[in-house]
Design an enzyme around this catalytic site. Structure first.
Site, PDB file in Angstrom:
ATOM      1  N   HIS A   1      38.285 -50.343 -16.964  1.00  0.00           N
ATOM      2  CA  HIS A   1      39.003 -49.839 -18.474  1.00  0.00           C
ATOM      3  C   HIS A   1      40.305 -49.642 -18.576  1.00  0.00           C
ATOM      4  CE1 HIS A   1      34.390 -48.258 -18.805  1.00  0.00           C
ATOM      5  NE2 HIS A   1      34.526 -49.337 -19.378  1.00  0.00           N
TER       6      HIS A   1
ATOM      7  N   ARG B   1      34.085 -59.288 -16.915  1.00  0.00           N
ATOM      8  CA  ARG B   1      34.003 -58.984 -15.424  1.00  0.00           C
ATOM      9  C   ARG B   1      33.610 -60.409 -14.625  1.00  0.00           C
ATOM     10  NH1 ARG B   1      31.090 -53.490 -15.762  1.00  0.00           N
ATOM     11  NH2 ARG B   1      30.612 -54.888 -17.729  1.00  0.00           N
TER      12      ARG B   1
ATOM     13  N   LYS C   1      21.786 -46.128 -24.832  1.00  0.00           N
ATOM     14  CA  LYS C   1      21.724 -45.448 -23.506  1.00  0.00           C
ATOM     15  C   LYS C   1      21.612 -43.845 -23.529  1.00  0.00           C
ATOM     16  CE  LYS C   1      24.615 -49.420 -22.170  1.00  0.00           C
ATOM     17  NZ  LYS C   1      25.961 -49.646 -22.085  1.00  0.00           N
TER      18      LYS C   1
ATOM     19  N   SER D   1      30.812 -48.497 -15.173  1.00  0.00           N
ATOM     20  CA  SER D   1      30.532 -47.015 -15.165  1.00  0.00           C
ATOM     21  C   SER D   1      29.116 -46.453 -14.686  1.00  0.00           C
ATOM     22  CB  SER D   1      30.390 -46.463 -16.605  1.00  0.00           C
ATOM     23  OG  SER D   1      31.812 -46.688 -17.464  1.00  0.00           O
TER      24      SER D   1
END
Ligand code: ADP
Length: 164
Positions: free
Chosen positions: A18, A91, A42, A129
């Protein structure tokens, strides 16, 4: 006109991946607003306020970065802050499908805004994360994945979560 960009995400916790995107994106606009999403489906490890404070601490040295939390649609958050750029990181190919859909929906909802994708720097391409949380929960070292300050907070929080 001031070029304002938002970088929305969960940041639970913020990682070096990040931070890399934040540093690079901040160079492309006059102001970069990091938006910590509050209503994620989440169950987060850190509260939105904790995530905002972590991001503030690790971006302290970047002058044109602001950190806020938000609820609801990213496009509404962008509009409220006069931002016409939405920054997202990519990514792997696995991110692409989801991110493409998201950017198309956002374009439909807020035609004036553009999503800009920054591709991850190679050394962070594996980093998320959730990986950080999982690795830390088994007691393994996350030093290469998050800033030192975040590492301490993650370890502490995981300990507290296990006790309660
Ligand atoms: P979200 O729940 O919105 O996916 P994240 O906090 O996981 O929120 O990620 C926010 C943004 O940062 C997303 O665009 C994601 O693709 C990007 N991102 C996450 N990790 C990395 C990384 N290692 N390299 C580049 N971009 C990343």
């Amino acid at each position: 006109m001031k070029r304002i960009a938002i970088y929305p995400g969960s940041f639970d916790p913020p990682t070096n991946g990040h931070l890399d995107i934040i540093e690079r994106a901040s160079g492309l606009c006059d102001e970069l607003i990091i938006g910590v999403l509050k209503n994620s489906t989440k169950t987060p490890l850190f509260s939105p306020d904790e995530r905002v404070n972590m991001l503030k601490a690790v971006t302290r040295d970047i002058e044109n970065v602001r950190v806020m939390s938000f609820e609801g649609l990213t496009v509404d958050f962008a509009r409220q802050n006069g931002a016409k750029l939405i920054v997202r990181g990519l990514r792997a190919l696995t991110d692409f499908d989801y991110e493409l859909q998201l950017s198309q929906i956002n374009k439909k909802l807020y035609g004036e805004a553009e999503t800009i994708f920054l591709c991850t720097s190679l050394q962070y391409s594996y980093l998320s994360s959730s990986t950080v949380k999982e690795i830390a929960s088994y007691g393994a070292d996350i030093s290469d994945m998050v800033p030192h300050y975040i590492k301490e907070l993650v370890i502490k929080k995981i300990k507290e979560t296990k006790v309660s």
